[in-house]
Design an enzyme around this catalytic site. Structure first.
Site, mmCIF file in Angstrom:
data_model
loop_
_atom_site.group_PDB
_atom_site.id
_atom_site.type_symbol
_atom_site.label_atom_id
_atom_site.label_comp_id
_atom_site.label_asym_id
_atom_site.label_seq_id
_atom_site.Cartn_x
_atom_site.Cartn_y
_atom_site.Cartn_z
ATOM 1 C CB SER A 138 -0.854 0.013 1.275
ATOM 2 O OG SER A 138 -1.482 1.259 1.453
ATOM 3 C CE1 TYR A 151 -3.751 -1.782 5.748
ATOM 4 C CE2 TYR A 151 -3.432 0.472 4.995
ATOM 5 C CZ TYR A 151 -3.669 -0.867 4.717
ATOM 6 O OH TYR A 151 -3.818 -1.283 3.406
HETATM 7 P P1 NDP Z 1 -11.361 -6.331 0.710
HETATM 8 O O1 NDP Z 1 -11.852 -6.116 2.114
HETATM 9 O O2 NDP Z 1 -12.331 -6.140 -0.392
HETATM 10 O O3 NDP Z 1 -10.712 -7.774 0.581
HETATM 11 C C1 NDP Z 1 -9.872 -8.286 1.583
HETATM 12 C C2 NDP Z 1 -9.660 -9.771 1.352
HETATM 13 O O4 NDP Z 1 -8.765 -10.253 2.380
HETATM 14 C C3 NDP Z 1 -10.941 -10.577 1.450
HETATM 15 O O5 NDP Z 1 -10.975 -11.540 0.423
HETATM 16 C C4 NDP Z 1 -10.843 -11.257 2.807
HETATM 17 O O6 NDP Z 1 -11.459 -12.535 2.745
HETATM 18 C C5 NDP Z 1 -9.318 -11.432 2.947
HETATM 19 N N1 NDP Z 1 -8.936 -11.562 4.350
HETATM 20 C C6 NDP Z 1 -8.990 -10.610 5.312
HETATM 21 N N2 NDP Z 1 -8.616 -11.124 6.496
HETATM 22 C C7 NDP Z 1 -8.302 -12.436 6.257
HETATM 23 C C8 NDP Z 1 -7.860 -13.500 7.078
HETATM 24 N N3 NDP Z 1 -7.636 -13.327 8.391
HETATM 25 N N4 NDP Z 1 -7.644 -14.702 6.510
HETATM 26 C C9 NDP Z 1 -7.863 -14.891 5.204
HETATM 27 N N5 NDP Z 1 -8.280 -13.926 4.353
HETATM 28 C C10 NDP Z 1 -8.501 -12.717 4.903
HETATM 29 O O7 NDP Z 1 -10.120 -5.335 0.547
HETATM 30 P P2 NDP Z 1 -9.113 -5.070 -0.671
HETATM 31 O O8 NDP Z 1 -9.348 -5.965 -1.796
HETATM 32 O O9 NDP Z 1 -9.106 -3.617 -0.905
HETATM 33 O O10 NDP Z 1 -7.735 -5.410 0.063
HETATM 34 C C11 NDP Z 1 -6.813 -6.364 -0.414
HETATM 35 C C12 NDP Z 1 -5.423 -5.939 0.004
HETATM 36 O O11 NDP Z 1 -5.120 -4.687 -0.588
HETATM 37 C C13 NDP Z 1 -5.211 -5.762 1.515
HETATM 38 O O12 NDP Z 1 -3.950 -6.302 1.846
HETATM 39 C C14 NDP Z 1 -5.204 -4.244 1.686
HETATM 40 O O13 NDP Z 1 -4.460 -3.839 2.788
HETATM 41 C C15 NDP Z 1 -4.577 -3.817 0.390
HETATM 42 N N6 NDP Z 1 -4.821 -2.442 -0.045
HETATM 43 C C16 NDP Z 1 -6.105 -1.975 -0.202
HETATM 44 C C17 NDP Z 1 -6.308 -0.679 -0.640
HETATM 45 C C18 NDP Z 1 -7.659 -0.086 -0.771
HETATM 46 O O14 NDP Z 1 -7.772 1.159 -0.701
HETATM 47 N N7 NDP Z 1 -8.706 -0.857 -0.986
HETATM 48 C C19 NDP Z 1 -5.182 0.172 -1.014
HETATM 49 C C20 NDP Z 1 -3.892 -0.409 -0.788
HETATM 50 C C21 NDP Z 1 -3.736 -1.676 -0.361
HETATM 51 P P3 NDP Z 1 -12.389 -13.168 3.888
HETATM 52 O O15 NDP Z 1 -13.058 -12.049 4.610
HETATM 53 O O16 NDP Z 1 -13.301 -14.081 3.136
HETATM 54 O O17 NDP Z 1 -11.425 -13.916 4.743
HETATM 55 C C1 8X3 Z 2 -5.067 1.533 1.691
HETATM 56 C C2 8X3 Z 2 -4.717 2.862 1.117
HETATM 57 O O1 8X3 Z 2 -4.439 5.334 1.672
HETATM 58 O O2 8X3 Z 2 -6.201 4.087 2.844
HETATM 59 O O3 8X3 Z 2 -3.941 0.775 1.887
HETATM 60 O O4 8X3 Z 2 -3.901 3.748 3.406
HETATM 61 S S1 8X3 Z 2 -4.799 4.051 2.337
#
Ligand code: NDP
Ligand code: 8X3
Length: 253
Positions: A138, A151
């Site tokens: 991120s 985070y």
């Molecule tokens: P979502 O919440 O849409 O998806 C998160 C995914 O992670 C889900 O499939 C969830 O599956 C899985 N997950 C969470 N906790 C667990 C766990 N304990 N065990 C197994 N699976 C888990 O979020 P995003 O797609 O946005 O996020 C994906 C990644 O991208 C994360 O690492 C996030 O930090 C990162 N990110 C997101 C950004 C954003 O702004 N959206 C920006 C930058 C980075 P389930 O609940 O079924 O377990």
């Molecule tokens: C998620 C992006 O800007 O909310 O990783 O931290 S931000």
């Protein structure tokens, strides 16, 4: 080619699964919500002629990770591509008002979960003297912003692990990449706001955030480079977001 994607039940992981299926990968899709894994499995099998294996486990539970990975049938054992995507932010309070349970969830998922899964997959890649690991980091791993200390710490740790893996695995021909997105509208903000959808929506007020397809595009770019090219990191932001705390919002009354 076989790819394992953590967190394929939503957001980036779901979009990456569809994209890799389109590219012809055999897929191992993981997450905690079994009904979503089943639905995605059916969708992938119906739309792409690929084999799909759903594995339901919590990345925070090393025993469950081990059981799941060791249970892989012979035709799914040689994993070529690992996408460490499962992760979350929890809470929006300043440090002094924030919750220890949120810290545990973020560190246990984003850092320890990533390590548990990677530790189980790397020996196979070393044996094969090939492989590719893509960690979803991120921009929070680059800059720290108010209310984001833990985070951001977890994503700084992901970046250190990415660099360390790259150094240690270079001699086995294993590529290690990361993607560092800015704001993207998935379920991320709903989770971060503990289910408050109105607060989650407000995060993106006045700007066009990234979407999951943008991250799938980035993964496609990284995995389609020639063998001699390794992408270390791609930072990708909405055009209206300069960095973690400067965005140009156009608010309409
Ligand atoms: P979502 O919440 O849409 O998806 C998160 C995914 O992670 C889900 O499939 C969830 O599956 C899985 N997950 C969470 N906790 C667990 C766990 N304990 N065990 C197994 N699976 C888990 O979020 P995003 O797609 O946005 O996020 C994906 C990644 O991208 C994360 O690492 C996030 O930090 C990162 N990110 C997101 C950004 C954003 O702004 N959206 C920006 C930058 C980075 P389930 O609940 O079924 O377990
Ligand atoms: C998620 C992006 O800007 O909310 O990783 O931290 S931000």
């Amino acid at each position: 080619m076989i790819a394992l994607i953590t967190g394929a039940t939503s957001g980036f992981g779901h979009a990456i699964a569809l994209r890799l299926a389109k590219l012809g990968y055999k897929l191992i899709i993981t997450g905690r919500r079994s009904e979503r894994l089943e639905k995605l499995t059916k969708e992938l099998q119906a739309n792409f002629s690929i084999e799909v294996l759903p594995l339901c486990f919590d990345v925070r539970d090393n025993e469950a990770c081990t059981k799941a990975i060791l249970s892989l049938p012979a035709n799914f054992k040689k994993i070529d591509l690992l996408i460490n995507n499962a992760g979350l932010a929890a809470g929006t309070s300043p440090f002094q008002e924030s919750d220890l349970a949120d810290y545990d969830q973020m560190i246990d998922t984003n850092v320890k979960g990533l390590l548990y899964v990677t530790k189980l997959i790397v020996p196979g890649m070393i044996g094969a003297e090939s492989g590719h690991i893509i960690n979803i980091s991120s921009i929070a791993g680059i800059e720290v912003y108010p209310t984001g200390s833990v985070y951001c710490a977890s994503k700084h740790a992901v970046n250190a692990i990415t660099k360390g893996l790259r150094l240690d695995l270079i001699k086995y021909g294993i590529k290690v990449s990361s993607i560092s997105p800015g704001m993207a509208e998935t379920e991320f903000s709903i989770v971060r706001n503990h289910g408050d959808e109105a607060k989650a929506k407000a995060v993106y007020a006045g700007l066009v955030p990234l979407n999951a397809e943008d991250i799938a595009d980035t993964v496609e770019f990284i995995v389609t480079r020639p063998a001699h090219v390794s992408i270390n990191d791609i930072q990708i932001n909405p055009t209206q977001q300069a960095n973690t705390y400067i965005s140009h919002r156009k608010l309409v009354n």
